[in-house]
Design a protein around this motif. Structure first.
Motif, PDB file in Angstrom:
ATOM      1  N   GLY A  94      26.135 -26.402 -25.709  1.00  0.00           N
ATOM      2  CA  GLY A  94      25.411 -26.164 -26.952  1.00  0.00           C
ATOM      3  C   GLY A  94      25.415 -24.731 -27.425  1.00  0.00           C
ATOM      4  O   GLY A  94      24.912 -24.448 -28.525  1.00  0.00           O
ATOM      5  N   ALA A  95      25.966 -23.801 -26.646  1.00  0.00           N
ATOM      6  CA  ALA A  95      25.960 -22.397 -27.062  1.00  0.00           C
ATOM      7  C   ALA A  95      27.002 -22.162 -28.142  1.00  0.00           C
ATOM      8  O   ALA A  95      28.115 -22.693 -28.083  1.00  0.00           O
ATOM      9  CB  ALA A  95      26.235 -21.491 -25.865  1.00  0.00           C
ATOM     10  N   THR A  96      26.643 -21.360 -29.129  1.00  0.00           N
ATOM     11  CA  THR A  96      27.585 -21.050 -30.210  1.00  0.00           C
ATOM     12  C   THR A  96      28.621 -20.023 -29.764  1.00  0.00           C
ATOM     13  O   THR A  96      29.749 -20.027 -30.261  1.00  0.00           O
ATOM     14  CB  THR A  96      26.822 -20.515 -31.437  1.00  0.00           C
ATOM     15  N   VAL A  97      28.219 -19.129 -28.850  1.00  0.00           N
ATOM     16  CA  VAL A  97      29.154 -18.144 -28.303  1.00  0.00           C
ATOM     17  C   VAL A  97      29.211 -18.340 -26.787  1.00  0.00           C
ATOM     18  O   VAL A  97      28.194 -18.210 -26.107  1.00  0.00           O
ATOM     19  CB  VAL A  97      28.717 -16.708 -28.638  1.00  0.00           C
ATOM     20  N   GLN A  98      30.378 -18.664 -26.282  1.00  0.00           N
ATOM     21  CA  GLN A  98      30.509 -19.006 -24.871  1.00  0.00           C
ATOM     22  C   GLN A  98      30.833 -17.764 -24.026  1.00  0.00           C
ATOM     23  O   GLN A  98      31.604 -16.894 -24.438  1.00  0.00           O
ATOM     24  CB  GLN A  98      31.618 -20.042 -24.676  1.00  0.00           C
ATOM     25  N   PRO A  99      30.225 -17.672 -22.815  1.00  0.00           N
ATOM     26  CA  PRO A  99      30.571 -16.569 -21.901  1.00  0.00           C
ATOM     27  C   PRO A  99      31.981 -16.738 -21.360  1.00  0.00           C
ATOM     28  O   PRO A  99      32.492 -17.863 -21.266  1.00  0.00           O
ATOM     29  CB  PRO A  99      29.526 -16.703 -20.795  1.00  0.00           C
ATOM     30  N   VAL A 100      32.597 -15.635 -20.990  1.00  0.00           N
ATOM     31  CA  VAL A 100      33.969 -15.679 -20.489  1.00  0.00           C
ATOM     32  C   VAL A 100      34.055 -15.183 -19.042  1.00  0.00           C
ATOM     33  O   VAL A 100      34.519 -15.904 -18.159  1.00  0.00           O
ATOM     34  CB  VAL A 100      34.902 -14.843 -21.395  1.00  0.00           C
ATOM     35  N   SER A 101      33.619 -13.942 -18.814  1.00  0.00           N
ATOM     36  CA  SER A 101      33.803 -13.380 -17.474  1.00  0.00           C
ATOM     37  C   SER A 101      32.762 -12.307 -17.195  1.00  0.00           C
ATOM     38  O   SER A 101      32.135 -11.762 -18.106  1.00  0.00           O
ATOM     39  CB  SER A 101      35.208 -12.783 -17.332  1.00  0.00           C
ATOM     40  N   ALA A 102      32.613 -12.018 -15.911  1.00  0.00           N
ATOM     41  CA  ALA A 102      31.811 -10.883 -15.441  1.00  0.00           C
ATOM     42  C   ALA A 102      32.667 -10.117 -14.444  1.00  0.00           C
ATOM     43  O   ALA A 102      33.254 -10.703 -13.526  1.00  0.00           O
ATOM     44  CB  ALA A 102      30.524 -11.352 -14.784  1.00  0.00           C
ATOM     45  N   GLU A 103      32.762  -8.802 -14.635  1.00  0.00           N
ATOM     46  CA  GLU A 103      33.581  -7.967 -13.773  1.00  0.00           C
ATOM     47  C   GLU A 103      32.744  -6.809 -13.226  1.00  0.00           C
ATOM     48  O   GLU A 103      31.902  -6.263 -13.935  1.00  0.00           O
ATOM     49  CB  GLU A 103      34.773  -7.400 -14.545  1.00  0.00           C
ATOM     50  N   SER A 104      33.004  -6.467 -11.964  1.00  0.00           N
ATOM     51  CA  SER A 104      32.256  -5.383 -11.325  1.00  0.00           C
ATOM     52  C   SER A 104      33.224  -4.482 -10.572  1.00  0.00           C
ATOM     53  O   SER A 104      34.096  -4.966  -9.844  1.00  0.00           O
ATOM     54  CB  SER A 104      31.217  -5.962 -10.363  1.00  0.00           C
ATOM     55  N   TRP A 105      33.063  -3.168 -10.773  1.00  0.00           N
ATOM     56  CA  TRP A 105      33.856  -2.173 -10.061  1.00  0.00           C
ATOM     57  C   TRP A 105      32.919  -1.332  -9.204  1.00  0.00           C
ATOM     58  O   TRP A 105      31.827  -0.974  -9.633  1.00  0.00           O
ATOM     59  CB  TRP A 105      34.596  -1.251 -11.029  1.00  0.00           C
ATOM     60  N   GLU A 106      33.369  -0.999  -8.001  1.00  0.00           N
ATOM     61  CA  GLU A 106      32.594  -0.116  -7.131  1.00  0.00           C
ATOM     62  C   GLU A 106      33.493   0.976  -6.567  1.00  0.00           C
ATOM     63  O   GLU A 106      34.615   0.713  -6.120  1.00  0.00           O
ATOM     64  CB  GLU A 106      31.962  -0.867  -5.960  1.00  0.00           C
ATOM     65  N   ASP A 107      32.995   2.191  -6.571  1.00  0.00           N
ATOM     66  CA  ASP A 107      33.641   3.330  -5.924  1.00  0.00           C
ATOM     67  C   ASP A 107      32.642   3.882  -4.908  1.00  0.00           C
ATOM     68  O   ASP A 107      31.556   4.325  -5.277  1.00  0.00           O
ATOM     69  CB  ASP A 107      34.004   4.391  -6.963  1.00  0.00           C
ATOM     70  N   LEU A 108      33.018   3.825  -3.622  1.00  0.00           N
ATOM     71  CA  LEU A 108      32.088   4.198  -2.556  1.00  0.00           C
ATOM     72  C   LEU A 108      32.719   5.272  -1.672  1.00  0.00           C
ATOM     73  O   LEU A 108      33.892   5.167  -1.289  1.00  0.00           O
ATOM     74  CB  LEU A 108      31.749   2.964  -1.710  1.00  0.00           C
ATOM     75  N   LYS A 109      31.931   6.275  -1.332  1.00  0.00           N
ATOM     76  CA  LYS A 109      32.400   7.364  -0.492  1.00  0.00           C
ATOM     77  C   LYS A 109      31.331   7.699   0.540  1.00  0.00           C
ATOM     78  O   LYS A 109      30.164   7.881   0.196  1.00  0.00           O
ATOM     79  CB  LYS A 109      32.714   8.593  -1.350  1.00  0.00           C
ATOM     80  N   ILE A 110      31.737   7.780   1.811  1.00  0.00           N
ATOM     81  CA  ILE A 110      30.831   8.156   2.901  1.00  0.00           C
ATOM     82  C   ILE A 110      31.465   9.308   3.667  1.00  0.00           C
ATOM     83  O   ILE A 110      32.613   9.204   4.127  1.00  0.00           O
ATOM     84  CB  ILE A 110      30.554   6.975   3.854  1.00  0.00           C
ATOM     85  N   THR A 111      30.740  10.385   3.804  1.00  0.00           N
ATOM     86  CA  THR A 111      31.210  11.539   4.579  1.00  0.00           C
ATOM     87  C   THR A 111      30.080  12.010   5.487  1.00  0.00           C
ATOM     88  O   THR A 111      28.912  11.703   5.254  1.00  0.00           O
ATOM     89  CB  THR A 111      31.643  12.694   3.662  1.00  0.00           C
ATOM     90  N   GLY A 112      30.437  12.765   6.498  1.00  0.00           N
ATOM     91  CA  GLY A 112      29.413  13.308   7.385  1.00  0.00           C
ATOM     92  C   GLY A 112      29.970  13.634   8.746  1.00  0.00           C
ATOM     93  O   GLY A 112      31.179  13.549   9.000  1.00  0.00           O
ATOM     94  N   THR A 113      29.078  13.994   9.641  1.00  0.00           N
ATOM     95  CA  THR A 113      29.462  14.364  10.999  1.00  0.00           C
ATOM     96  C   THR A 113      28.511  13.721  12.004  1.00  0.00           C
ATOM     97  O   THR A 113      27.408  13.287  11.656  1.00  0.00           O
ATOM     98  CB  THR A 113      29.428  15.893  11.196  1.00  0.00           C
ATOM     99  N   GLY A 114      28.950  13.689  13.238  1.00  0.00           N
ATOM    100  CA  GLY A 114      28.114  13.178  14.326  1.00  0.00           C
ATOM    101  C   GLY A 114      28.545  13.800  15.642  1.00  0.00           C
ATOM    102  O   GLY A 114      29.600  14.424  15.736  1.00  0.00           O
ATOM    103  N   PHE A 115      27.742  13.605  16.657  1.00  0.00           N
ATOM    104  CA  PHE A 115      28.102  14.123  17.975  1.00  0.00           C
ATOM    105  C   PHE A 115      27.640  13.147  19.052  1.00  0.00           C
ATOM    106  O   PHE A 115      26.721  12.346  18.850  1.00  0.00           O
ATOM    107  CB  PHE A 115      27.486  15.506  18.222  1.00  0.00           C
ATOM    108  N   ASP A 116      28.303  13.206  20.203  1.00  0.00           N
ATOM    109  CA  ASP A 116      27.912  12.384  21.342  1.00  0.00           C
ATOM    110  C   ASP A 116      28.324  13.084  22.628  1.00  0.00           C
ATOM    111  O   ASP A 116      28.989  14.126  22.617  1.00  0.00           O
ATOM    112  CB  ASP A 116      28.521  10.979  21.262  1.00  0.00           C
ATOM    113  N   VAL A 117      27.919  12.497  23.753  1.00  0.00           N
ATOM    114  CA  VAL A 117      28.261  13.005  25.076  1.00  0.00           C
ATOM    115  C   VAL A 117      28.773  11.836  25.906  1.00  0.00           C
ATOM    116  O   VAL A 117      28.206  10.732  25.864  1.00  0.00           O
ATOM    117  CB  VAL A 117      27.046  13.656  25.769  1.00  0.00           C
ATOM    118  N   LYS A 118      29.858  12.066  26.639  1.00  0.00           N
ATOM    119  CA  LYS A 118      30.420  11.036  27.512  1.00  0.00           C
ATOM    120  C   LYS A 118      30.467  11.569  28.938  1.00  0.00           C
ATOM    121  O   LYS A 118      30.846  12.730  29.162  1.00  0.00           O
ATOM    122  CB  LYS A 118      31.826  10.641  27.079  1.00  0.00           C
ATOM    123  N   ALA A 119      30.103  10.736  29.878  1.00  0.00           N
ATOM    124  CA  ALA A 119      30.152  11.112  31.289  1.00  0.00           C
ATOM    125  C   ALA A 119      30.855  10.011  32.062  1.00  0.00           C
ATOM    126  O   ALA A 119      30.682   8.814  31.770  1.00  0.00           O
ATOM    127  CB  ALA A 119      28.747  11.330  31.841  1.00  0.00           C
TER     128      ALA A 119
END
Length: 522
Positions: free
Chosen positions: A249-274
């Protein structure tokens, strides 16, 4: 009042500086690839009791105590993904993503300096860099949708937005689909979809810098300690699209939905192994290795951006959100037991078992800090994100790693190697990325997809040749991890039409690695 609150929440999303991460993003940073020298890789990594390979600095540093001459090594090669395409096709959707399936990789450089302290006693020092994680991966998936869509999930969450369950995807859809009733109350419309397609290109790495001291006692006990520094560089670009269902019944029909993501993760960490390696019988070359690795204490920064476009037969509506925040993640402890044995100078066998409980990952919120004027130092404080940690405990499992390897030398200068490496599944089969958790890790999400990866199998081959003080080693590794991809979390209601359930897409990550190591003993 609610409309005002939602507006504040949307604005706060882009300006708040601190938050915590969420389970599925954390899991990408925890696991290690099988990487290092070509000898280590060719034997499936099963050298934690055999020792005398610089790659053991990152697991059992006691192995450095078995070196009897100094050595420098350099490793690199090619990494190629197979069985995946940058073209996404299925369920009436065709799309393309950008990404390289084959990449050159610099994997390791290290030095062991051997120092004899007495007749049979040595105190060895080592430095080793290796790429503990290579993020290069293309992931594509398609599936059918019935009475479900990404924007429908946001619409269902709309009444809960004032409870901290609103993220960047929800905020973008809200700007497009929210409206007001005649009585002034707010609502959020939605459109069902018939199919979805997803494409993602991940790249980057975690570099690990290990500094080791190791020595021996009477050629029966070999002890080692490593301080490790970790450097995170992660980047991903994702594209998600849905074919929207026709509205009767809609006069204007939906077509599509699009999603873009740009993700960036940076950083440092430390540990000890024995670690320690010991020979229980003095006259036998059989040896046992034991080691423990502390959590990696990560201090990270994430920058995320998403853009959503909804299109109908006449118009296009576009909205986006961004988030930048700092947070901390403490990884699980790791424990290992290994066995090694040699037969003369021609055969060597190794086996290693490791365990790490991924459900104990500690997601932490930065609470700010204070400046100590006396010492001129800034101290940053953080606290555990209890709600997200509960989700992590329910979603991730204890992970078992098995390494098996052997080396055969038909002549002293030529070596052939064979290895197998198995890592059990990280995720529970019913795990999901819960976008309804009242957590900063939820609020700062710029996507809704997740993959429940299953166990990983790695098969390795290797060959080595030594010319006087020089050595050349070559290794080949094939690894495969299967998984189940979901574009968003599912919601079930008594009335099926009110449910929002996404169809699973079965995916597989297949990687080939060719690794070359050049070494010199002095």
């Amino acid at each position: 009042m609610k409309t005002k609150y939602l507006l504040i929440a949307a604005l706060a999303f882009s300006v708040m500086p601190m938050a915590a991460q969420e389970t599925y993003q954390d899991a990408k940073l925890i696991g290690n690839d099988l990487n290092g020298t070509a000898r280590y890789v060719g034997m499936g990594g099963a050298m934690e009791a055999l020792g005398a390979d610089i790659s053991t600095t990152s697991t059992n540093p006691g192995g450095i105590g078995l070196f009897r001459s100094s050595q420098i090594s350099l490793s690199g090669g090619l990494v190629a993904q197979t069985g995946e395409d940058t073209n996404i096709s299925g369920n009436g959707i065709n799309a393309k993503i950008n990404g390289d399936k084959t990449n050159a990789s610099f994997d390791q450089i290290g030095l062991v300096w051997v120092n004899r302290t007495s007749g049979k006693s040595f105190l060895n020092l080592g430095f080793n860099y290796h790429k503990s994680r290579n993020f290069d991966q293309i992931l594509t998936a398609t599936g059918a949708l019935k009475n479900a869509s990404q924007n429908k999930l946001s619409s269902m969450k709309y009444p809960m937005a004032n409870e901290g369950m609103w993220n960047g995807v929800d905020a973008s859809y809200e700007k497009i689909l929210a409206g007001k009733n005649q009585d002034g109350t707010t609502f959020m419309n939605y459109y069902d979809a018939t199919a979805y397609a997803f494409g993602q290109y991940q790249k980057g790495y975690i570099g690990e810098y290990d500094f080791t001291v190791s020595g021996n006692i009477k050629d029966r006990w070999y002890l080692g300690l490593t301080f490790g520094q970790h450097d995170v560089h992660y980047r991903s670009n994702s594209y998600y699209t849905e074919n929207l269902a026709q509205v009767p019944g809609a006069t204007v029909q939906p077509v599509s939905a699009e999603s873009w993501e740009d993700l960036k993760i940076t950083g440092t960490g430390f540990d000890v192994k024995a670690g320690v390696i010991f020979r229980p019988v003095e006259e036998s070359p059989f040896r046992i290795g034991l080691y423990v690795n502390t959590p990696v204490f990560y201090d990270l920064k994430m920058t995320g951006y998403n853009d959503i476009t909804m299109t109908d037969a006449q118009n296009s509506f576009d909205q986006g959100n961004s988030a930048t925040y700092d947070y901390k993640v403490y990884t699980p402890w790791k424990f290992g037991l290994s066995l090694g044995h040699t037969v003369g100078s021609s055969l060597a066998f190794g086996a290693t078992y490791e365990y790490s409980d991924y459900g104990t990952i500690d997601n932490r919120i930065n609470d700010g800090g204070y400046y100590d004027a006396w010492y001129g130092t800034y101290y940053e404080e953080s606290s555990s994100d209890g709600d997200m940690n509960d989700h992590t405990e329910a979603t991730l499992k204890g992970v078992h790693t098995l390494k098996l390897g052997m080396e055969y030398k038909p002549i002293q200068s030529l070596s052939f190697r064979l290895g197998y490496n198995f890592v059990s599944a990280v995720f529970n089969e019913d795990g999901f990325r819960d976008g309804s958790i009242a957590s900063p890790g939820t609020a700062y999400a710029t996507s809704t997809d997740y993959t429940n990866w299953k166990s990983t199998n790695r098969f390795t081959l290797g060959v080595g040749y030594q010319i006087k003080k020089f050595s050349v080693d070559l290794a080949y590794q094939y690894s495969q991890t299967d998984g189940e991809f979901f574009p968003f979390m599912s919601y079930y209601a008594q009335n099926a039409s009110e449910s929002n359930v996404a169809e699973v897409s079965h995916v597989s990550f297949k990687r080939n690695q060719l690794l070359l190591t050049l070494g010199y003993r002095f």
